[in-house]
Design an enzyme around this catalytic site. Sequence first.
Site, short mmCIF file in Angstrom:
data_model
loop_
_atom_site.label_atom_id
_atom_site.label_comp_id
_atom_site.label_asym_id
_atom_site.label_seq_id
_atom_site.Cartn_x
_atom_site.Cartn_y
_atom_site.Cartn_z
N LYS A 8 0.90 -1.78 0.14
CA LYS A 8 0.32 0.03 0.25
C LYS A 8 1.11 1.48 -0.02
O LYS A 8 1.99 1.52 0.63
CB LYS A 8 -0.46 0.22 1.27
CG LYS A 8 -1.79 0.95 1.64
CD LYS A 8 -2.46 0.54 2.48
CE LYS A 8 -3.10 2.40 3.44
NZ LYS A 8 -2.51 2.94 2.56
N LYS A 13 7.82 0.72 1.50
CA LYS A 13 7.98 -0.35 0.56
C LYS A 13 8.80 0.35 -0.49
O LYS A 13 9.60 -0.87 -1.25
CB LYS A 13 6.66 -0.36 -0.33
CG LYS A 13 6.04 0.50 -1.64
CD LYS A 13 5.31 -0.08 -1.92
CE LYS A 13 4.21 0.91 -2.88
NZ LYS A 13 4.98 1.95 -3.04
N LYS A 39 4.51 8.88 -8.08
CA LYS A 39 4.69 10.20 -7.43
C LYS A 39 6.66 9.97 -7.73
O LYS A 39 7.22 10.88 -7.37
CB LYS A 39 4.55 9.51 -6.34
CG LYS A 39 3.27 10.02 -5.24
CD LYS A 39 3.70 10.40 -3.62
CE LYS A 39 4.07 9.17 -3.09
NZ LYS A 39 3.71 7.56 -3.11
N ASP A 125 -2.16 -0.22 -3.66
CA ASP A 125 -3.90 0.27 -3.41
C ASP A 125 -4.65 0.33 -4.55
O ASP A 125 -5.10 -0.19 -5.38
CB ASP A 125 -3.78 1.81 -3.41
CG ASP A 125 -2.26 2.21 -2.48
OD1 ASP A 125 -1.55 1.61 -2.09
OD2 ASP A 125 -2.60 2.69 -1.37
#
Lengths: 745, 470
Positions: A8, A13, A39, A125
């Site tokens: 998530k 991660k 991102k 996600d």
Amino acid sequence: MRIAVYGKGGIGKSTVSANLSAALSALGERVLQIGCDPKHDSTRLLHHGQKVTTVLDYILNTPEEDQKPEDVLMKGYMNCGCIEAGGPRPGKGCAGRGILTSFEFLNRHDVFSGYSTIVYDVLGDVVCGGFAVPVRKQYAQAVYLVTSGEAMSVYAANNILHGIRNLDPEGRRIAGIIYNSRGAGDERERVFAFAKAAGLPVVLSLPRSGAFLSAERNARTLVETDRNLPESRLFLEFAEKLKKGVPLYPASPLSEEEMELFMQGKPLKSLSGNTGKEAGGPAEVQRSEDGSVTGKRRQAGSGTAEPYRIPQKRALSDPFSRVPLFGCAFRGAVDLAVHLKDAAVLAHAPKSCTWYAVNGLSSYGRRGLFDRGILYPAFIPQRFSATDINIKDAVFGGVEHARQKALELAKSGVKNIIAVTACIPGLSGDDLQPVKEELRQYGTCMYIIHTDGVEAGDYNEGMALCYKTLAEEAVKPAAAPDPDAINIVYEQTFSSETDENFAAVKEILSSLGIRVNCRFLCASSVREVEGFLNAPYSILAREDRLGLELKRLFEQRYGCRFAKGVFPEGFRQTADFVRQLGRLYDRTEPAEKLVENSRKEYDRILTELRSTFSGMKTMIFLSREYAWLEELAEDLQLDIVCASIPRNKEALNAEWNHRFSKQWALDRDTFAQKAAELKPALVLTGDLSVIPDPPEGTAVIAVKRSIGKGFFSAAEESRKWTKLLGRQLKGRWRNDRSVFEKYYT
Amino acid sequence: MTDLYLRSTTPDYITGAVYACDGVRDSVVLINGPLGCKFFYGFSAGKCTPRASDLWNIRGELGVSNSLSDSLLRSQYFTGSPHIPATNLRYEDFIFGTAEQLNRALQDILSLHRWAFVTVIQAPGTSLLGEALEPELEKISQEAGVPFLYIETPELSANMDIGYDRTVVSILKKLREQENDRCFGKESAGKCRKDAGGSERRPSVNLFGLHRYRRHTEGDTEEIRRLLDLCGVDVHCAVCTDCSVEELLRIEEADANILFEPECCAETAKYLKANSSLPLINVGYLPVGPDLTELFVRKVCTVLETDCQKALADIEQTRARIYYHLARWTGGRGLPQDVCYTAEGEASMLYAFADYLTGYLGLKPGALQVNYRECPENGFEKLAGLLSVNGCEDALQKDIVSVNNAILFGSANTIAHVMLCNNNVFGIETMCPSSGFIDVVPKTYLGCRGALFLLEQVINGIRLLKAWEG
Ligand code: SF4
């Protein structure tokens, strides 16, 4: 070795991936880490915060012939490669498709080949197709799930398992769970319990530690900062194991109900019917034949995954509920929009969709030219513009592209633009509203038909949306009311008879002194639509569900009044129609006169036709009612010996549909048998195949779904039949079917 | 204006891909998309369905009975034509995934007939989804024992030639993977001229680039076959024009590969250079008119070392016939100079037409509209060179609609468009879509027969133009 680290967003991660890549690099592996989070901060700790050029930004801004893989490849700690896939701006375009496009770029430039280990850092996600790309076989072999004990993180991990099982139901792709502690309560127990329930090992447990944070402040991994720290050692030991090879497990996610029970801390066996977990639990680890380790399956005695069952999620999953239709809503809307002479159509679509649509509508133009020598301007569109969306627009959103095209049109003097959107802008979420606002300053009005390809539905729905949008947005308050004017609404736009029908009705109107104000929307203009309310009455050209909806819209929104009925067929209907107009427009006398004169002419024609048809033995096979045919049969004095006509008032929206409806079930065989027995001179049918081999002397005539309009239309139709009566010449060519089959089938 | 018009009325990448697959007789191509995307191939294309009475398109496996078969037409995947099915997706499938419906469609289609090759092409909408359909397709392919080609990312706004070219390469690659030793086996080349009994046999060639979007593909292929036959050369396989999977698997048994226009063959040429041991005869144009036909014939015969005399005699006769008609009709003065021709097409195609019409017949070009210039390789320079030699380079700057009194070579769309602009033109269809004229006798613009047919059209076209004018 190709590893994907899923988890998530915000669960750590990227920190895990970067430290893992650093540890593997420290052990001599040639590592490439690919960040798949829009991102684009996955590799920051490896390349120490260099300025990142993401693959997608690069593709967007660099001409294809100038593209080089080294422009997106950064060098990081111990020479490890760092790539960020990137993504569109939040809320624009399609991030999943972006991942796919990046991977296509990397493959095309053979970026993977120089490395011994690839680490993919993937957002878990979102589980759409695009984000699943790294798990596809040719990319990651082993998947690690990073999770803390927080509920959302465990849910995400379970979701990823679902995704992987869908992708590869039989395969073993999961290498285990990496537990990244947040230091909250009983999270360790929860993570281990989840791992057990899913039949997976926890392969690495990372304690909550401030050391990660201080290393990150320096844009470094912990492994690079100090290899001797206990946390760094955990990564290095883990990397050692990885190098030797790891066992892989099948993805066995918990069902929704199981997950709910699990999160509530309840035992899973309380779930009715869940035999596997009741019978001994899932997490018993065993060696399989190929040396890998697998969790015991839920079905006692079975070592393989349960077959994936397609969820019965919607009625549409029933194949028989899918009635084939004429095409997509995009096409329907385009086909209608081209009828506005003073507007330009802007197709916000890839070339493919534009080409399908334009070729579809121009086929009417070509046919008109060839068959009848007529050029229909609407079908050879002169002001048709398209955005020709490419893959970049699909990924990053194509609004800018559409804006530029629209501005070009506005600057060239176009005052009205009908913009129609195809599937791709729908999926990318392109919003053309700001473009519409901007165009106002050029005095150009844009009507946006948001069909989004098939989102709005089929061809008819696209037409409906175009009709309604223009009815709602283009019609203006009456500026110059004309008591002698009338609107015509909802003519057939793709019929070779439209012009003739309009001419017939116009003739009737003219003889009563009534002017056509607006044809909504057939060979019309935005100007006419704007002045719709100048006419006191309107006529609906034909009546079906959409026609009635439009009528209601005009009545309710603008208080419009409609004449009763539709364009008339046959004498009786036309006489009623004329009398009605006489009443509405205060022209009762001229109307009566017109009916009277037409009656005389009709009687003359009928007398002539009766000499052929009177007493003619006739059979009728129809799948719907035709009022004009009933009247005509009576007036011609046909001898109807057998008829199969459903008394079904439901007019069908599209002719096509009836092929799939129960109408097919009518007893065709009996009808054909009767024809063989009775040997009628005439069979009138809506479906010629009902009597494929008519008896000698029987003329089988197709009854048209719609005939000409006006007093004499039905009589004229029967005049055409006279040429088809009598002996039918068959020709010896029919005997050569076998030769055809010999050469061509 | 015409540029804009042509952009929307010229076919796209997917059409090219579909036509490449459709040129393989015993294969089926499934569009994974809504019926909106299929509709074009089913109804509007005009060429793709037996309804068009075009025998060329009746494929062995689905006969006329199928084209009338109600059960087939009622199938939600075939809707309306027994050809080029689609998965009939709804918007919901875009959200929940298309695999389920794709699976159903494939099961249905595979149960209909024993296909030798299956292609699944993503439609524009589905190509955006990035779904992992390979495992599903691989599974079905293995179960059915049929090779599957999956085109996941058709280039959304690229043109047909690019789609055609790339798909031909993909098909060849796929078949090569499938039967590595049978296809492209380097050892098999060279033995080719000997038949099973060891005696010498006639050389044969594979033809590339005669795609099905041209107006007279059947006649074109027939004429090339006839000319080559006169040269003592057989056609082994008309690749992705009209061939079987078996022929494709054995293309390396031929003696040379002939490629026509670079626009639709550039990638294929690269691929063949790297993967085939056969000599490549890269013609670079279509043989239109006697001069280019002669060049073509000589080129092939030189590479294959065969005798071109019979073909040259045929070309000579064609020249004589052209001479007679031109000299007689024009009283020896040549074609009237107040009439010109305009044309649209790929640069190489325009080059071939201009070589014949301008260079040989002496007809002025009024405007030439070059389509698909974005193809990686195109014959633009060559065309510009030819025009400049003839002092007609301004034809490339003009818009077709700006030229009156012209013979117009193009698709029926372009002809209608120019007519709508009130121009006095005589239209000759060179590519699809057509106006709907049904060709019972196969026709061609290529080779000797093509040169005569074109002359016939031009002479009568000019007569009509003059009559309308005067
Ligand atoms: S269904 Fe979607 S992708 Fe297909 S033609 Fe219509 S808009 Fe284009």
